[in-house]
Design an enzyme around this catalytic site. Structure first.
Site, PDB file in Angstrom:
ATOM      1  N   HIS A 113       0.815  -1.284  -0.033  1.00  0.00           N
ATOM      2  CA  HIS A 113      -0.428   0.532  -0.475  1.00  0.00           C
ATOM      3  C   HIS A 113       1.551   1.173   0.098  1.00  0.00           C
ATOM      4  O   HIS A 113       1.353   2.154   0.808  1.00  0.00           O
ATOM      5  CB  HIS A 113      -0.893   0.296   1.589  1.00  0.00           C
ATOM      6  CG  HIS A 113      -1.829   0.842   0.879  1.00  0.00           C
ATOM      7  ND1 HIS A 113      -3.706  -0.015   1.448  1.00  0.00           N
ATOM      8  CD2 HIS A 113      -2.287   1.511   0.683  1.00  0.00           C
ATOM      9  CE1 HIS A 113      -4.210   1.673   1.348  1.00  0.00           C
ATOM     10  NE2 HIS A 113      -3.604   3.105   0.782  1.00  0.00           N
ATOM     11  N   HIS A 115       1.854   5.013  -2.123  1.00  0.00           N
ATOM     12  CA  HIS A 115       0.729   6.266  -3.363  1.00  0.00           C
ATOM     13  C   HIS A 115       2.137   6.693  -3.821  1.00  0.00           C
ATOM     14  O   HIS A 115       2.443   8.221  -3.640  1.00  0.00           O
ATOM     15  CB  HIS A 115      -0.053   6.849  -2.739  1.00  0.00           C
ATOM     16  CG  HIS A 115      -1.333   6.586  -1.930  1.00  0.00           C
ATOM     17  ND1 HIS A 115      -1.875   5.981  -2.948  1.00  0.00           N
ATOM     18  CD2 HIS A 115      -1.346   5.695  -1.206  1.00  0.00           C
ATOM     19  CE1 HIS A 115      -2.957   5.658  -2.069  1.00  0.00           C
ATOM     20  NE2 HIS A 115      -2.728   5.092  -0.704  1.00  0.00           N
ATOM     21  N   LYS A 237      -9.153  -0.647  -6.365  1.00  0.00           N
ATOM     22  CA  LYS A 237      -9.598   0.228  -5.549  1.00  0.00           C
ATOM     23  C   LYS A 237     -10.800   0.957  -4.980  1.00  0.00           C
ATOM     24  O   LYS A 237     -10.508   1.614  -5.651  1.00  0.00           O
ATOM     25  CB  LYS A 237      -8.639   1.134  -5.229  1.00  0.00           C
ATOM     26  CG  LYS A 237      -8.218   2.001  -3.782  1.00  0.00           C
ATOM     27  CD  LYS A 237      -7.420   1.208  -2.159  1.00  0.00           C
ATOM     28  CE  LYS A 237      -7.866   2.555  -0.869  1.00  0.00           C
ATOM     29  NZ  LYS A 237      -6.447   3.045  -0.632  1.00  0.00           N
ATOM     30  N   HIS A 278      -9.729   0.658   1.012  1.00  0.00           N
ATOM     31  CA  HIS A 278     -10.050   1.069   1.833  1.00  0.00           C
ATOM     32  C   HIS A 278     -11.405   1.196   3.044  1.00  0.00           C
ATOM     33  O   HIS A 278     -12.228   1.901   2.544  1.00  0.00           O
ATOM     34  CB  HIS A 278     -10.098   2.487   1.575  1.00  0.00           C
ATOM     35  CG  HIS A 278     -10.020   3.710   2.293  1.00  0.00           C
ATOM     36  ND1 HIS A 278      -8.530   3.983   3.036  1.00  0.00           N
ATOM     37  CD2 HIS A 278     -11.100   3.864   2.868  1.00  0.00           C
ATOM     38  CE1 HIS A 278      -9.304   5.057   3.986  1.00  0.00           C
ATOM     39  NE2 HIS A 278     -10.731   5.253   3.729  1.00  0.00           N
ATOM     40  N   ASP A 372       1.019   2.967   3.450  1.00  0.00           N
ATOM     41  CA  ASP A 372       0.168   4.442   3.058  1.00  0.00           C
ATOM     42  C   ASP A 372       1.575   5.128   2.630  1.00  0.00           C
ATOM     43  O   ASP A 372       1.341   6.748   2.615  1.00  0.00           O
ATOM     44  CB  ASP A 372      -0.799   5.117   3.723  1.00  0.00           C
ATOM     45  CG  ASP A 372      -1.907   4.976   3.737  1.00  0.00           C
ATOM     46  OD1 ASP A 372      -2.087   5.470   1.718  1.00  0.00           O
ATOM     47  OD2 ASP A 372      -2.971   5.102   3.535  1.00  0.00           O
TER      48      ASP A 372
HETATM   49 ZN   LIG Z   1      -4.267   4.615   1.000  1.00  0.00          ZN
END
Ligand SMILES: [Zn+2]
Length: 475
Positions: A113, A115, A237, A278, A372
């Protein structure tokens, strides 16, 4: 390939003039530290001339098996050819030798996970003055920092176009192997809806190859999932609950109906893809599980029923314990940067998040590491393992397996990645010290001695000797 392994066409016996005093430089020379630069449009080609043997490390193979001390791992080209205790592995005569005594060798880590698109950290003003293509170009340093930290595979959980993965695969810039979700599916007013209270939608001028992800109803969902898969998504997602950084919702809320989520699961499965959710609220988690998603991201408010559903369905938890902590640290470092609601929500969820994770671990829920990153800095990914041990009651070995074999299984890459065994890619991380004694050594940049992706050295403090060191099995 010339110039990449420090052991090419050199007669070491006549090379004393280049030796540094007091070092065995006639036997060894540094492995170039440079990132594998541009390696041609195919990204293929072995970075070392021939076989390479890493000798003397403690080897943790990622499977959960006990470590092997004084191990040898041999790779040639992109793949591992042999691994085991020094007495059991024949080192090829022409192998370059990397002396790894005192170090621990692991599979390259996998973060499920991240970004990559954009500068890390929530910054509303910055996002207003960042052109879309500049946002995408931030993926270049983000990917590089991640790979240099020993994360050799990631799943990008939304926002990053498939072109970033393609660019890395083509060798345009260094980065981990990527799977990408491209977009972030959200209901109107949900966690992924970037329509701000001032009535401006921040995504109105986003990158054209990241489809806008706000949908309502099953028909829109069907169309949108197909559109995102068309854009090159490996995963779909969805946000099935509110979140910490979104303006108009609460982590405790549920988003999307089971029917909407199930349509996404169906359309993904029709193209042999799966969905990640999520999911922070209990209802949002259960809706996602009932609809058939493959991984729960964050999982802040798990209850017994949700945990049982995860066990029954073999669903993975990707905890991202570091994410709310990163939000709070950023807020404290830069007062006034984050909206008050985000700081308040991060503080509010952090204890419940850790308690849920601990219960899931105790119950035996499958865990795959994810951070994240993007919420926090790229390259700090391995801090998550320390939190998994500290707050989840995992052993260091369990945290490592969650970041290697289990993560590879979730991503269906386990035939090639996640463990150190003959035939697998030589995606390798070597650190000074023993992560089984203190898993936090994996997160200390100063202790990273060697990183390789597909047999290509990304980073190395080791020296290579051309001649095999004597071993019982060398012949
Ligand atoms: Zn995320």
């Amino acid at each position: 390939m010339p110039g990449t392994n420090g052991s090419h066409d050199h007669d070491h016996d006549h090379d004393h003039s280049h030796a540094h005093d007091g070092q065995h430089a006639h036997e060894t020379q540094p492995v170039p530290l440079a990132l594998q630069p541009y390696r041609g449009l195919t990204g293929s080609g072995a970075p070392f001339d021939g076989p390479v043997a890493i000798v003397g490390a403690r080897l943790i193979d990622g499977s959960g098996a006990d470590p092997v001390d004084d191990a040898v791992l041999v790779f040639e080209g992109e793949r591992i050819t042999a691994t085991g205790h020094r007495d059991t592995v024949a080192i090829p005569r022409d192998a370059a030798i990397l002396d790894a005594a005192g170090k621990t060798l692991l599979p390259g880590l996998i973060d499920c996970h991240v970004h990559f698109r954009g500068a890390w950290g929530y910054d509303l003003l910055r996002s207003l003055v960042t052109p879309p293509s500049l946002g995408t170009l931030y993926a270049v340093p983000n990917a590089r920092a991640t790979l240099e930290a020993g994360i050799t595979t990631v799943r990008d959980a939304g926002g990053t176009p498939a072109a970033v993965k393609q660019a890395i695969d083509r060798g345009l810039f260094p980065g981990p192997r990527m799977l990408v979700a491209v977009s972030l599916l959200s209901q109107t007013g949900g966690h992924g809806d970037s329509f701000m209270p001032c009535c401006i939608d921040l995504r109105d001028n986003g990158p054209v190859d990241v489809p806008k992800g706000v949908v309502d109803g099953t028909d829109e969902m069907r169309h949108k999932v197909r559109e995102i898969l068309r854009a090159g998504a490996d995963w779909i997602k969805l946000c099935t609950s509110g979140g910490v950084l979104s303006a108009a919702d609460a982590p405790e809320s549920a988003q999307f109906t089971v029917e909407e989520i199930a349509v996404a699961v169906y359309e993904a499965a029709a193209q042999d893809k799966r969905c990640m959710a999520h999911a922070q609220s209990t209802r949002g988690i259960k809706n996602a599980l009932a609809a058939g998603i493959a991984s729960i991201e964050h999982g802040i408010y798990l209850d017994d029923e949700a945990i049982q559903m995860m066990l029954d369905r073999g669903v993975y938890l990707v905890p991202t314990l570091v994410a709310p902590q990163d939000v709070i640290e950023l807020a404290e470092a830069r007062p006034g940067l984050l909206p008050a609601y985000a700081i308040e929500k991060a503080r509010h969820v952090i204890d419940a998040h850790r308690a849920s994770f601990r219960r899931a671990v105790q119950a035996g829920v499958k865990v795959a590491m994810g951070t994240d990153s993007g919420v926090g800095p790229h390259g700090g990914n391995a801090r998550e393992l320390g939190l998994m041990v500290e707050h989840g009651g995992m052993t260091p070995m369990q945290a490592i397996v969650a970041t290697t074999r289990s993560a590879a299984e979730l991503l269906r890459l386990d035939a090639d990645l996640g463990t150190l065994a003959p035939g697998k890619y030589a995606d390798l991380l070597m650190v000074d010290g023993d992560p089984l004694a203190d898993v936090r050594v994996l997160a200390d940049p100063a202790r990273i001695a060697f990183v390789a992706k597909g047999g290509a050295a990304v980073r190395s403090t080791l020296t290579a000797a051309k001649r095999p060191v004597p071993t019982a099995a060398a012949h």
